[in-house]
Design a protein around this motif. Sequence first.
Motif, PDB file in Angstrom:
ATOM      1  N   SER A 132       6.620  87.542  72.539  1.00 53.14           N
ATOM      2  CA  SER A 132       6.355  88.230  71.265  1.00 53.14           C
ATOM      3  C   SER A 132       7.643  88.827  70.711  1.00 53.14           C
ATOM      4  O   SER A 132       7.959  88.674  69.526  1.00 53.14           O
ATOM      5  CB  SER A 132       5.329  89.354  71.449  1.00 53.14           C
TER       6      SER A 132
ATOM      7  N   GLN B 192       8.152  89.944  67.025  1.00 52.48           N
ATOM      8  CA  GLN B 192       6.935  90.746  66.930  1.00 52.48           C
ATOM      9  C   GLN B 192       6.940  91.820  68.018  1.00 52.48           C
ATOM     10  O   GLN B 192       7.764  91.805  68.917  1.00 52.48           O
ATOM     11  CB  GLN B 192       5.697  89.863  67.070  1.00 52.48           C
TER      12      GLN B 192
ATOM     13  N   ALA C 172       2.183  88.670  69.916  1.00 50.25           N
ATOM     14  CA  ALA C 172       2.344  87.304  69.407  1.00 50.25           C
ATOM     15  C   ALA C 172       2.764  86.367  70.544  1.00 50.25           C
ATOM     16  O   ALA C 172       3.716  85.599  70.420  1.00 50.25           O
ATOM     17  CB  ALA C 172       3.370  87.276  68.278  1.00 50.25           C
TER      18      ALA C 172
END
Length: 184
Positions: A40, A45, A50
């Motif tokens: 992520s 993110q 993510a």
Amino acid sequence: MINNEFLVGLGRDVQAIFAELIETASLSTGQIVVLGASTSEIVGQHIGRATNMEVGRAVIDAALAVTSPAGIFLAVAACEHINRAIVVEAACAAAYGLDVVNVRPVPEAGGAAAAAAYDAMTAPVMVEHIAAHAGVDIGDTAIGMHVRFVQVPFRPAIKHVGDARVTALTSRPKYIGGGRARYI
């Protein structure tokens, strides 16, 4: 879907980071390097928001491309959803007398890097605790608990993989004794 050029670039960076760490820490055959990676964070993110298996596979493939030929065991830390258990080869667990636990990492419980490591290793097992000789942290995953004492911070030349900050640790034996002691 992630751009292939991005994946190739991050693989190249991960290989360079691992090669630099192995040289700096003077790691040798049979020793352990732990990896914590937030896919992520790599894609820009917040950690855990993510998870991306393509990115996880690229990171693990790159790490294994450096550690395997050197005979160094790669250990991959999972996320807190499975109590930060670690993926290792069964040979590593046997060599270090590690207790195997019954869990399999998946992207939503363990994270993409741990799940990718489990898929990529020859005979993967999960262990609850490890004391690696060095480690790489991609995305502030907090790997310190998995590196043996005394930990020495190491800043690799490559500071980011994707958008994730990279830090690393080596380790050294404790200095004990006092004023009259002599150290090697």
